[in-house]
Design a protein around this motif. Sequence first.
Motif, short mmCIF file in Angstrom:
data_model
loop_
_atom_site.label_atom_id
_atom_site.label_comp_id
_atom_site.label_asym_id
_atom_site.label_seq_id
_atom_site.Cartn_x
_atom_site.Cartn_y
_atom_site.Cartn_z
N GLY A 329 94.60 -19.21 -58.98
CA GLY A 329 94.11 -19.63 -57.66
C GLY A 329 92.64 -20.00 -57.63
O GLY A 329 92.09 -20.26 -56.55
N SER A 330 91.96 -20.02 -58.80
CA SER A 330 90.53 -20.36 -58.82
C SER A 330 90.32 -21.78 -58.33
O SER A 330 91.02 -22.72 -58.73
CB SER A 330 89.97 -20.20 -60.23
N ILE A 331 89.34 -21.96 -57.48
CA ILE A 331 89.12 -23.23 -56.79
C ILE A 331 88.17 -24.12 -57.60
O ILE A 331 87.11 -23.68 -58.04
CB ILE A 331 88.54 -22.98 -55.38
N ASN A 342 84.59 -24.56 -61.68
CA ASN A 342 85.89 -23.91 -61.51
C ASN A 342 85.67 -22.43 -61.29
O ASN A 342 85.16 -21.74 -62.16
CB ASN A 342 86.75 -24.15 -62.75
N SER A 346 88.36 -17.93 -55.20
CA SER A 346 89.80 -18.07 -55.40
C SER A 346 90.51 -18.21 -54.07
O SER A 346 90.09 -17.64 -53.05
CB SER A 346 90.35 -16.85 -56.15
N ALA A 347 91.61 -18.96 -54.11
CA ALA A 347 92.45 -19.10 -52.91
C ALA A 347 93.32 -17.86 -52.71
O ALA A 347 93.91 -17.69 -51.63
CB ALA A 347 93.33 -20.34 -53.04
N PRO A 353 96.92 -21.50 -53.38
CA PRO A 353 96.70 -22.89 -53.79
C PRO A 353 97.32 -23.87 -52.79
O PRO A 353 98.22 -23.50 -52.01
CB PRO A 353 97.43 -22.97 -55.15
N THR A 364 93.20 -26.04 -57.05
CA THR A 364 93.12 -24.85 -57.89
C THR A 364 93.72 -25.15 -59.26
O THR A 364 94.30 -26.22 -59.48
CB THR A 364 93.87 -23.67 -57.26
N ASN A 365 93.61 -24.18 -60.16
CA ASN A 365 94.22 -24.34 -61.49
C ASN A 365 95.73 -24.49 -61.39
O ASN A 365 96.35 -25.24 -62.16
CB ASN A 365 93.88 -23.14 -62.37
#
Length: 680
Positions: A329-331, A342, A346-347, A353, A364-365
């Motif tokens: 969930g990293s934005i 990055n 986080s979401a 995400p 997000t990833n």
Amino acid sequence: MGKYRVAVDVGGTFTDVFVFDEKSKDIFIAKTASTPTNPEIGVINGIEAANISGDDISVFSHGTTAGTNALIERKLPKTALVTTKGFRDVTEIRRGTKLDLWDAYKDVAPPYIRRRDRFEINERVDYSGNILVSVDEQEVIELARILKRRNVESIAISFMNAYVNGDNERSVKEILQRELPDVYISSSSEVLPEIFEHERTSTTIINSVLGPKVTKYIDVLQNQIKAKGYDGEILVLHSGGGVMTSENVQKYAGRLASSGIAAGAIASKYIAELCGFKNAIGLDMGGTSTDISLVYDGELKTTKEWYIEYGYPIGFPSIEIMTIGAGGGSIARIDKGGSLRNGPESAGSEPGPACYDLGGTEPTNTDANLILGRLNESLLGGEMTLNKDASQKALEPICEMYGYNEFEAANAILKVANANMSDALRLISVRKGYDPRDFALVAFGGAGALHSAYLAKELSIPKVIVPAHPGVAAALGCLLVDFRHDLTKTYVANTEDIETDTIEQEFLKMEQEAIKLLKNEGIDKKSMNLIRHLEMRYVGQWRSLEVTVGRHLTSLDAALENFHKEHERAYAFSNPDQSVEVYGFRIEAVGIVPKPELPKEEPVGTLIEALREYRNVYFEETGGFINTPIYHRPSVPVGSIISGPAVVEQLDSTVIIPPDFVAKVDNYKNIIISLKGVVE
């Protein structure tokens, strides 16, 4: 008696459940969304998702983020500090350092206890433990009256030199407990009897601010599970890599500050050993963050220099884990200088995400992996459907900024994420004197196996191990731990002056306390393992190194030799001619409990039968999309060799095998990935 060993790991995004049937040796797992406001709800939901009742459970082990989240969010009970007259501001003065040395404007977070809630007592103990000023009972009774009027819920007591003589602290604690029976109280001489007033005070404060909250959480969870039929103890994982009963959680609540994080490190050690590796780096990539740990020569590395918020150290021994803001969930974002970044934001699970369709709008990833075809649009066995259109929309600002198409933008996002994780892997290995080429990379968590092959290639790590159930491996770690306590004591003396009989007597005193703790947790003497450690340093040094010593010491020669060797390995320097001093003692008290033995599998079926479909998946090394086989992991037989590019999907994770890699499935259903030409 039940037949299931159940472990639950509460993460930032998902709550993972690992169930081991003691009779059939079968394993089954469950995953539910975490409930950050009331984490016990997520735990109960996870048990229900596993479709087992409380009376079926023989052992319940639990890793929790309740302590970590409480400190980060500052949702803490009103707490007071009682300290020696003149030392009210130790916790605010700290060490005078900053996390970012070059940022003059960024301040360290404020203390957990405000200055108006820090009180002084007229007492004094000298450096050798002599009481110069005893406690005045009336002064303490008056203080209790003030604390009661202020509705204080918890109290931390930390006096100067209490590490060498805690009598004054004990006197104050007894009076306050008598006057304020409903208030949680911690004293530094009980929690961490070590030198350095800031570290000792900080640890005691953290123990106190977490005490009421963590104790209440465990009590609520215990009652809810009991209502479902389980009448055993809840075993709670702590930072040192062991478990405690709820009774000891009350005393050492601060040890839960990294409870959930430690579980993954324990699992990575176990999985590496199954595959024949004594050196391993654990990569636990979840929805919010990535936790990295290191096993060297079969031992997890530990530290006493850690914190949740910089400036407020926690002195309890902890498995050494590096956490970075790199998760599914990293934005991804564009910074003010126009560079692509990055994380660490986080979401999370709410809103999650963009592809979750729960209100998230930033890329997000997870969105990037979906766009590149690496993730299926249907996850968790069909319970979750991802919206690729929402991911495409979230990527538009990055596409416009750099002139990328959506696939190039997604690939760029993942390359930045991989670079962040590669840097962290170097910090925990190369920077500490370890060569990554001597290690295996154990990749787990919901997202670890999506990125692990690229990280291994970047650092020349020869093997990647993806366990059979990577998404719930941290929960497995909760079932693999023993009862453990770490007792420490500061004792400074030159090795040329100290008598081995003195060391022996100090260790024996500490061992008696350790045995008492383990007995209270139901451990019989045959299952106790007491390991002795000496803290040592060159005379004049500030920092020390730990050396393991045997029982019935008659000489320090072996300890000194090991100290010089460890100093050489850690710092590329040693001087056997330099005087060495003992800095302290530590007893590692382990109560060994039976552990589940994962069964070996026999080949069933064929790899062709495990093939579900072909899907276009983007790989930069092939110049774009390539028709890629998608395998159903539970159907992949042991002994299979899978040549990349390939994707292996299962309920709790997805494994990416890039074009220049090949994978082999061992008898424990671990997937071992290596560069083509290297696989054995």
